[in-house]
Design a protein around this motif. Sequence first.
Motif, PDB file in Angstrom:
ATOM      1  N   MET A   1      85.132  12.691  36.121  1.00 14.54           N
ATOM      2  CA  MET A   1      85.638  12.531  37.016  1.00 14.54           C
ATOM      3  C   MET A   1      85.455  11.661  37.165  1.00 14.54           C
ATOM      4  SD  MET A   1      88.459  14.363  37.716  1.00 14.54           S
ATOM      5  CE  MET A   1      88.367  14.449  34.980  1.00 14.54           C
ATOM      6  N   GLN A   2      83.743  10.776  36.957  1.00 11.81           N
ATOM      7  CA  GLN A   2      83.608   9.598  37.956  1.00 11.81           C
ATOM      8  C   GLN A   2      83.586   8.837  36.569  1.00 11.81           C
ATOM      9  OE1 GLN A   2      81.290   9.147  40.380  1.00 11.81           O
ATOM     10  NE2 GLN A   2      80.796  10.239  41.532  1.00 11.81           N
ATOM     11  N   VAL A   3      83.619   8.756  35.773  1.00  9.50           N
ATOM     12  CA  VAL A   3      83.444   8.346  34.527  1.00  9.50           C
ATOM     13  C   VAL A   3      85.405   7.522  34.698  1.00  9.50           C
ATOM     14  CG1 VAL A   3      83.929   7.904  32.076  1.00  9.50           C
ATOM     15  CG2 VAL A   3      81.894   8.807  32.581  1.00  9.50           C
ATOM     16  N   ASN A   4      86.393   8.814  34.435  1.00  8.24           N
ATOM     17  CA  ASN A   4      87.516   8.176  34.736  1.00  8.24           C
ATOM     18  C   ASN A   4      87.857   7.491  35.953  1.00  8.24           C
ATOM     19  OD1 ASN A   4      88.246   9.056  32.072  1.00  8.24           O
ATOM     20  ND2 ASN A   4      88.756  11.307  33.075  1.00  8.24           N
ATOM     21  N   TYR A   5      86.734   7.465  37.105  1.00 13.86           N
ATOM     22  CA  TYR A   5      87.404   6.275  38.354  1.00 13.86           C
ATOM     23  C   TYR A   5      86.614   5.208  37.640  1.00 13.86           C
ATOM     24  CZ  TYR A   5      86.520   4.943  43.325  1.00 13.86           C
ATOM     25  OH  TYR A   5      86.482   4.167  44.305  1.00 13.86           O
ATOM     26  N   ALA A   6      85.457   4.881  37.309  1.00 14.74           N
ATOM     27  CA  ALA A   6      85.425   3.749  36.677  1.00 14.74           C
ATOM     28  C   ALA A   6      85.907   3.135  35.687  1.00 14.74           C
ATOM     29  CB  ALA A   6      84.028   3.722  36.343  1.00 14.74           C
ATOM     30  N   ARG A   7      86.746   3.830  34.734  1.00 16.49           N
ATOM     31  CA  ARG A   7      87.587   3.240  34.435  1.00 16.49           C
ATOM     32  C   ARG A   7      88.581   2.484  34.694  1.00 16.49           C
ATOM     33  NH1 ARG A   7      86.988   4.143  28.593  1.00 16.49           N
ATOM     34  NH2 ARG A   7      89.184   4.823  27.587  1.00 16.49           N
ATOM     35  N   CYS A   8      89.684   2.891  35.600  1.00 12.83           N
ATOM     36  CA  CYS A   8      90.744   3.197  36.267  1.00 12.83           C
ATOM     37  C   CYS A   8      90.405   1.816  36.694  1.00 12.83           C
ATOM     38  CB  CYS A   8      90.992   4.232  37.328  1.00 12.83           C
ATOM     39  SG  CYS A   8      92.603   4.067  38.142  1.00 12.83           S
ATOM     40  N   ARG A   9      89.113   2.057  37.983  1.00 17.09           N
ATOM     41  CA  ARG A   9      88.679   0.326  37.989  1.00 17.09           C
ATOM     42  C   ARG A   9      88.873  -0.751  37.873  1.00 17.09           C
ATOM     43  NH1 ARG A   9      87.328   0.638  43.400  1.00 17.09           N
ATOM     44  NH2 ARG A   9      86.014  -1.337  43.702  1.00 17.09           N
ATOM     45  N   ALA A  10      88.962  -0.428  35.856  1.00 19.37           N
ATOM     46  CA  ALA A  10      88.786  -1.320  34.896  1.00 19.37           C
ATOM     47  C   ALA A  10      89.928  -1.421  34.449  1.00 19.37           C
ATOM     48  CB  ALA A  10      87.259  -0.874  34.322  1.00 19.37           C
ATOM     49  N   GLY A  11      91.167  -1.058  34.609  1.00 18.23           N
ATOM     50  CA  GLY A  11      92.595  -0.658  34.228  1.00 18.23           C
ATOM     51  C   GLY A  11      92.646  -0.413  33.253  1.00 18.23           C
TER      52      GLY A  11
END
Length: 208
Positions: free
Chosen positions: A53-63
């Motif tokens: 979930m932390q990784v996907n949050y970072a990926r989301c913020r990077a598009g």
Amino acid sequence: MLRMCRLLIVVLLALPGPALAATCRLVPVSGAAAQLPEAAAIDAARLDLAILMQVNYARCRAGVAALGPAPSLRQVAMAQGRWMAIRQRLTHNGGPPGLTSLRARLAASRIEYRTGGENIATVSAYRIDNRRIRLGPGACDFRDMNGHAIPRQSYASLAAEVVANWMASPGHRRNILNPAFRWSGTGFGFDRRGSFCGTFYLSQMFAG
């Protein structure tokens, strides 16, 4: 209806970076606020999901599109984490028999892939995170410089700490944000001999 859905996807992808990042949300994981028990009793799937979930949050913020969970990658990563913890050795080049390279570990997961990667890290059992500390009177009794007790890691705090450290490292960050990756699984080993009452050794595997 199908045409409307396609249009909505196009509009979302066209949002500027800051606007897209504002739509991202860190998804909470049930039970992740709980303090980690002894290593043998840790829910490996819960820790894996908290990190994802932390990784996907970072990926989301990077598009970048979210990664999916891959239990087979987690199982191989668990074997690697345990091997590193036993040997007190943080490495990509080495591992249990048959898992001595990234290519071998990916093959052992039996996941279909064209490309893969691995992040590794160590994290203290307590929320030390490079801060200045002093010892309290009891065993594993750590205090900050104001005398406040430093707690043991929770699933959520360990996930947040390790992903923040990976994101601060260019090579690890590239793996986390790699758009070619589709799946991830993270495993751990625990070394009781580590500083501050023990050290977690983590292996995060990616495939795409």
